[in-house]
Design an enzyme around this catalytic site. Structure first.
Site, PDB file in Angstrom:
ATOM      1  N   ARG A 252      40.076  39.792  37.393  1.00 30.62           N
ATOM      2  CA  ARG A 252      41.184  40.826  37.509  1.00 30.62           C
ATOM      3  C   ARG A 252      42.577  40.364  36.830  1.00 30.62           C
ATOM      4  NH1 ARG A 252      38.391  40.479  42.533  1.00 30.62           N
ATOM      5  NH2 ARG A 252      37.535  42.549  43.473  1.00 30.62           N
TER       6      ARG A 252
ATOM      7  N   LYS B 296      39.847  38.736  45.763  1.00 32.04           N
ATOM      8  CA  LYS B 296      39.982  39.779  46.714  1.00 32.04           C
ATOM      9  C   LYS B 296      39.927  39.052  47.798  1.00 32.04           C
ATOM     10  CE  LYS B 296      38.118  43.943  48.647  1.00 32.04           C
ATOM     11  NZ  LYS B 296      37.288  45.267  48.285  1.00 32.04           N
TER      12      LYS B 296
ATOM     13  N   HIS C 198      42.135  45.954  32.972  1.00 29.64           N
ATOM     14  CA  HIS C 198      40.967  46.829  33.867  1.00 29.64           C
ATOM     15  C   HIS C 198      39.990  47.194  33.266  1.00 29.64           C
ATOM     16  CE1 HIS C 198      39.897  47.182  37.984  1.00 29.64           C
ATOM     17  NE2 HIS C 198      39.489  48.666  37.873  1.00 29.64           N
TER      18      HIS C 198
ATOM     19  N   ARG D 139      37.637  44.497  31.963  1.00 36.17           N
ATOM     20  CA  ARG D 139      36.800  44.011  33.250  1.00 36.17           C
ATOM     21  C   ARG D 139      35.586  45.240  33.093  1.00 36.17           C
ATOM     22  NH1 ARG D 139      36.559  41.642  38.301  1.00 36.17           N
ATOM     23  NH2 ARG D 139      36.391  43.214  40.119  1.00 36.17           N
TER      24      ARG D 139
ATOM     25  N   HIS E 133      32.993  41.967  43.907  1.00 35.31           N
ATOM     26  CA  HIS E 133      33.053  43.127  44.567  1.00 35.31           C
ATOM     27  C   HIS E 133      32.392  42.903  45.968  1.00 35.31           C
ATOM     28  CE1 HIS E 133      33.106  45.804  40.790  1.00 35.31           C
ATOM     29  NE2 HIS E 133      34.241  45.504  41.218  1.00 35.31           N
TER      30      HIS E 133
ATOM     31  N   TYR F  84      28.979  51.184  37.378  1.00 27.93           N
ATOM     32  CA  TYR F  84      28.705  50.889  35.767  1.00 27.93           C
ATOM     33  C   TYR F  84      27.300  51.264  35.511  1.00 27.93           C
ATOM     34  CZ  TYR F  84      33.077  48.256  36.781  1.00 27.93           C
ATOM     35  OH  TYR F  84      34.269  47.821  36.920  1.00 27.93           O
TER      36      TYR F  84
END
Length: 379
Positions: A222, A248, A322, A325, A348, A357
């Site tokens: 990120r 995150k 992004h 990514r 994630h 994806y």
């Protein structure tokens, strides 16, 4: 319309009519969202409705920050699709709770507002409809004020309608093809050709930018994660280079770096400026002034080489960190990587976010099979 932080131009808090915990949430939002809410209050919209809008916008913005999105203009229909998939599995809502705490020195009891998160199950149809209405209204507002060029909610609705109509055209996520990646990397050399006589030319910037782009393409960082990297975050070894990434939810994850990226980072560390302000000495990537690189600077770097490479913007929807990514994740899956591995590499928490994806790769496979029709047509 230029959306600045409210503190820079508003003397009187336009949100004073709202409860304190709601006001705290408002001030977590970017300037565009604060201006939108202030205008709603000025139009005398129900305070209850404004409060619901505050919760909805915070929910979206919190998701964006966790996905490395630092600019409202970076929100597109692909991100919104991922966001609504996240909501479908339940989500965390941020609230502020008032606690009474005693000062350890004086014993005085003081009020303190503490941020808490609690899990909510997927809302009923009415709640979902309200969120859709909130985001449509917000993006229409930005569109009217020339802050964005398209309402991504409308784009999402078009994609859904197209899918219901049986269209096979690819939707999200948007990503670079392998050939576009090669063209994109070649654009760095192309940009710096014959620039030695330019007074602003600094050779370390070309080396830095190559390292940044390769990190995005080969690790799926990120933008916030890349900007926060320190020199001690990376352990360079030709056989096994690793990155320690704070992602995150302030969770650390370790990423392995391939040889191409190892060489690029090694070259950058050799060329990295030696005279650095004390407070920025640990920052891995530095800007022209030798201070820690910002999100905005990284966005500009990414877009600059997209223009040089003449990458079709209709296929990548304005290239951003992004999108790189997205590219990393999609290329991994196209080359047979296990989805659980991709989930861990991207950081994630929920595999449903990674599943978007898989859908993109499946559509690529369908398109490839369909293309054989032309080869074996008997007409």
């Amino acid at each position: 319309m230029n959306f600045e932080p409210f503190s820079s131009f508003v003397k009187k808090d336009p949100f004073q009519q709202l409860d304190e915990p709601v006001r705290l949430l408002v001030h977590k939002l970017p300037g565009e969202a604060q201006q939108y809410l202030a205008d709603l209050i000025a139009e005398e919209l129900s305070l209850l409705t404004v409060k619901n809008y505050v919760y909805d916008l915070n929910l979206l913005w919190d998701f964006c920050k966790n996905e490395g999105i630092g600019d409202i203009a970076e929100i597109d229909h692909a991100l919104l699709k991922s966001f609504f998939q996240y909501l479908a599995n339940g989500y965390e809502r941020i609230v502020y709770t008032k606690l009474m705490k005693a000062d350890p020195k004086t014993g005085e009891i003081k009020e303190q507002w503490v941020e808490k998160r609690y899990f909510r199950k997927n809302s009923l149809a009415g709640g979902q409809a309200r969120k859709v209405s909130t985001y449509n209204s917000f993006f229409d507002y930005l569109l009217r004020n020339n802050a964005i060029s398209v309402n991504p909610m409308k784009e999402l609705e078009k994609k859904k309608a197209s899918k219901r109509g049986g269209s096979k055209q690819q939707s999200e996520p948007m990503f670079l093809t392998y050939q576009e990646c090669l063209d994109y990397l070649a654009a760095i050399n192309k940009y710096y050709e014959n620039r030695e006589e330019d007074k602003r030319f600094k050779s370390e910037l070309e080396i830095r930018d190559r390292a940044i782009i390769l990190l995005f393409l080969n690790s799926g960082l990120r933008v916030s994660e890349l900007c926060s990297l320190n020199t001690e975050s990376i352990r360079l070894h030709r056989e096994n280079t690793t990155l320690s990434v704070l992602g995150k939810g302030k969770k650390n994850r370790t990423l392995h770096v391939n040889e191409q990226t190892f060489l690029a980072i090694s070259s950058y560390l050799d060329a990295r400026p030696k005279k650095i302000p004390k407070e920025h000495q640990h920052a891995l990537f530095l800007n022209r002034d030798h201070t820690r690189i910002s999100r905005k600077a990284v966005y500009e770097i990414v877009k600059k080489y997209a223009r040089v490479a003449n990458i079709d913007e209709t296929s990548v929807s304005k290239l951003s960190p992004h999108k790189l990514r997205h590219t990393f994740a999609t290329l991994l899956l196209q080359n047979g990587a296990n989805i659980k591995v991709v989930q861990e590499l991207l950081g994630h928490e929920n595999i449903s976010t990674t599943n978007i994806y898989v859908h993109a790769v499946d559509r690529e496979k369908e398109a490839a099979i369909s293309s054989l029709n032309r080869l074996f047509s008997t007409e």
